[in-house]
Design an enzyme around this catalytic site. Structure first.
Site, PDB file in Angstrom:
ATOM      1  CE  LYS A 183      -3.774  -2.751   1.232  1.00  0.00           C
ATOM      2  NZ  LYS A 183      -4.600  -3.248   0.139  1.00  0.00           N
TER       3      LYS A 183
HETATM    4  C1  LIG Z   1      -5.649  -4.252   0.673  1.00  0.00           C
HETATM    5  C2  LIG Z   1      -6.845  -3.924   0.748  1.00  0.00           C
HETATM    6  C3  LIG Z   1      -7.953  -4.539   1.762  1.00  0.00           C
HETATM    7  C4  LIG Z   1      -7.257  -5.583   3.038  1.00  0.00           C
HETATM    8  O1  LIG Z   1      -6.275  -5.193   3.557  1.00  0.00           O
HETATM    9  P1  LIG Z   1      -5.402  -5.989   4.551  1.00  0.00           P
HETATM   10  O2  LIG Z   1      -4.762  -5.049   5.473  1.00  0.00           O
HETATM   11  O3  LIG Z   1      -4.550  -6.947   3.577  1.00  0.00           O
HETATM   12  O4  LIG Z   1      -6.379  -6.832   5.474  1.00  0.00           O
HETATM   13  C5  LIG Z   1      -8.937  -4.447   1.487  1.00  0.00           C
HETATM   14  N1  LIG Z   1      -9.732  -3.911   0.447  1.00  0.00           N
HETATM   15  C6  LIG Z   1      -9.169  -3.402  -0.473  1.00  0.00           C
HETATM   16  C7  LIG Z   1      -9.805  -2.822  -1.575  1.00  0.00           C
HETATM   17  C8  LIG Z   1      -7.606  -3.560  -0.536  1.00  0.00           C
HETATM   18  O5  LIG Z   1      -7.088  -3.096  -1.513  1.00  0.00           O
END
Ligand SMILES: *Cc1c(COP(=O)(O)O)cnc(C)c1O
Length: 389
Positions: A183
């Site tokens: 991210k």
């Molecule tokens: C990364 C992501 C998540 C989940 O996040 P985690 O921290 O990996 O549980 C949820 N929704 C979207 C759209 C994502 O890109």
């Protein structure tokens, strides 16, 4: 010999190392000052009253569902074009995801179809800023208000972006961020719930910590005696450790710089790929302050999923990371089995899913690497074209 260029790579600076070191040398490894500071930084950046750190974006989405009282028999309108967690959280609480097709330009839900999908059983709209794009968030917000249901914003791909100066994460009754290593900012694993609603914030704080009672702020210590083992509701262990929060604090302090670097990488890709035929580049609306999560291009309509996959494999042979982002959620095996979805249910999302290619994208990608990726992609596309004729 050229080094491998991965799809994504975290960017950890001396500042994060220093803050983690500080935590390790302290006596507080959980629920301490780093968590408070991390929460304050995210709340302030998104303009919200409350931020609640949790162990992942998925955990945050789960608590959002619970805090809004969504459960069995309820429907939640959402997108089939997203990472699977955004609709799994609906299943966690026994509710039903009602998918609607997407807008082929912005890749977010088509607002008209969102409104058409609302029934008396609809308990919320769950919208995702896909790839960091906040398009239509104001429309979903208006539709939710008109039907007196909450908008939940899955902002896991959008930290730092804005639409008409309004920050991503400030549209929903609740918004959730995720900090997995790919991210915009990372804490290793981690997430953050943001809201302006005091009751929702307290419920989330309690549920992330085994349903413990939340002492009112300013309460004298003597009156909180016994609170540690008073459990007001069913809760979970969705806490985020001080170590993770320390990384998050360092990353948040550098957020402006991080977003700027990502902007430069995206602009360079656009510059180099603008003239490549048969590629559709991501479009950014004039009202959008884009916070780039990934850089995903799309092949033109005449390409099949098999051709796309061969292009990706060709990139892999050159040690360049590339991936099909995302496969449609409704066509995942257990969604098909459980809800009877079929190919053709959401034609625009499906057509997009078959032709997307995510390219390597991270803060420290060099101009030389961007050039190499772009050239290799162009080469692989022209090879597929030769095969066809
Ligand atoms: C990364 C992501 C998540 C989940 O996040 P985690 O921290 O990996 O549980 C949820 N929704 C979207 C759209 C994502 O890109």
């Amino acid at each position: 010999m050229i080094d491998e260029i991965p799809l994504s790579r975290p960017d950890i600076s001396e500042e994060e190392l220093r803050l983690v070191d500080l935590v390790l040398r302290s006596d507080r490894l959980a629920g301490g000052p780093m968590m408070e500071e991390f929460e304050a930084l995210v709340a302030s950046r998104t303009g919200r009253r409350h931020a609640v750190a949790v162990s992942s974006g998925t955990a945050g989405l789960h608590l959002a569902m619970l805090a809004l009282g969504i459960g069995p028999g309820d429907e939640v309108v959402t997108t089939p074009f997203s990472f699977i967690a955004s609709s799994n959280c609906i299943l966690f609480v026994g509710a039903k995801p009602v998918f609607v097709d997407i807008d082929p330009v912005t890749l977010n839900m088509d607002p008209e179809q969102v409104e058409a999908a609302i029934t008396p059983r609809t308990k919320a709209i769950l919208a995702v800023e896909v790839f960091g794009n906040p398009a239509h968030m104001d429309r979903y917000r208006a539709i939710a208000a008109k039907h007196e249901i909450p908008l939940i914003e899955d902002s896991c791909e959008g930290l730092g972006g804005a639409w008409k100066e309004r920050p991503i994460g400030s549209f929903g009754r609740i918004a959730v961020f995720g900090f997995y290593p790919n991210k915009q900012i990372t804490t290793g694993e981690g997430g953050m719930i943001v809201t302006d609603d005091d009751t929702i914030a307290d419920a989330c704080r309690s549920m992330r910590n085994q349903g413990r009672a939340i002492p009112a702020s300013g309460q004298p210590r003597s009156s909180t005696l016994g609170m540690a083992f008073r459990h007001d509701r069913l809760g979970y262990n969705y806490r985020l450790a001080e170590l993770n929060c320390a990384i998050g604090v360092g990353q948040m302090r550098r957020l402006g710089d991080i977003l700027e670097k990502r902007d430069l990488v995206a602009k360079e890709y656009v510059r180099l790929l603008l003239d490549t035929s048969d590629i559709i580049l991501p479009t950014v609306d004039q009202h959008t302050r884009m916070s780039w999560f990934v850089f995903v291009v799309r092949l033109a309509d005449q390409y099949t999923a098999e051709e796309r996959d061969r292009i990706i494999q060709g990139m892999h042979r050159h040690d360049i990371g590339a991936a099909p982002y995302f496969p449609c959620i409704h066509l995942q095996p257990f969604y098909q089995e459980r809800f009877g979805f079929e190919s053709g249910d959401f034609p625009i999302a499906e057509s997009v899913c078959q032709r997307t290619i995510a390219l390597p994208f991270f803060n420290r990608l060099t101009l030389r690497e961007i050039d190499l990726v772009s050239q290799t992609l162009t080469l692989m596309i022209s090879r597929e074209n030769l095969k066809r004729t």
